[in-house]
Design an enzyme around this catalytic site. Sequence first.
Site, PDB file in Angstrom:
ATOM      1  N   ASP A   1      -0.205   5.023   0.868  1.00  0.00           N
ATOM      2  CA  ASP A   1      -0.506   5.986   1.927  1.00  0.00           C
ATOM      3  C   ASP A   1      -0.397   5.363   3.319  1.00  0.00           C
ATOM      4  O   ASP A   1      -1.113   4.416   3.642  1.00  0.00           O
ATOM      5  CB  ASP A   1      -1.935   6.514   1.759  1.00  0.00           C
ATOM      6  CG  ASP A   1      -2.028   7.655   0.754  1.00  0.00           C
ATOM      7  OD1 ASP A   1      -0.983   8.217   0.383  1.00  0.00           O
ATOM      8  OD2 ASP A   1      -3.162   7.988   0.354  1.00  0.00           O
TER       9      ASP A   1
ATOM     10  N   ASP B   1       0.871  -1.160   0.000  1.00  0.00           N
ATOM     11  CA  ASP B   1       0.000   0.000   0.000  1.00  0.00           C
ATOM     12  C   ASP B   1       0.923   1.229   0.000  1.00  0.00           C
ATOM     13  O   ASP B   1       2.099   1.120   0.383  1.00  0.00           O
ATOM     14  CB  ASP B   1      -0.874  -0.041   1.263  1.00  0.00           C
ATOM     15  CG  ASP B   1      -1.623   1.248   1.477  1.00  0.00           C
ATOM     16  OD1 ASP B   1      -2.298   1.707   0.537  1.00  0.00           O
ATOM     17  OD2 ASP B   1      -1.516   1.809   2.592  1.00  0.00           O
TER      18      ASP B   1
HETATM   19 MG    MG Z   1      -2.847   3.085   3.549  1.00  0.00          MG
END
Ligand code: MG
Length: 178
Positions: A17, A15
């Site tokens: 962010d 991922d």
């Molecule tokens: Mg995230």
Amino acid sequence: MSKSGPRLPRLIAFDLDDTLWFPEMYLLIGGAPFRKDKQGRLISSGGEEVELYPAARACLKELATSPKYKDIKVVFASRCHETDWAYTCMDLLDVCDGVSVSQCLNEGGVFQGGSKQGHFAELKRRTGIEYEEMVFFDNERWNITEVKKLGVTCVHTPNGMQAGQFEKGLALYAEKWA
Ligand SMILES: [Mg+2]
């Protein structure tokens, strides 16, 4: 463990962010244009710094430079809506001298809304790699729960990538095949 060491995944997905970097794009008051200041820091139009977690930088560097990892596809799986910003950040954040995050994520990745199961269906379709041969890191519990159901080895990183978590992912993966 075989002579050549523990079994390695064929694909590792991160991922973006709050897993590789912080803050999350949607939390930025200012976004593009981003710039690098004299110290090489990445700064948004609002004056906020976007930073890689040190452990994220370390494992991306390791994946990009260590010969033992050369056959692993490294990708991102992100629900970020500010995709232009995210691409810019990947281009401008350096993992080490002359190597950007973009260059480490050599197989690109997917941006999609909804469940991350959809991201992994797309990654599987694109790469021909089975879920069982993938490892995934994400700061959100829900994403981990969903993707785990597919058979992907998952590591929850609630505070972003921290020291030891990359190794934990590889160890969990190797244990599965032991
Ligand atoms: Mg995230």
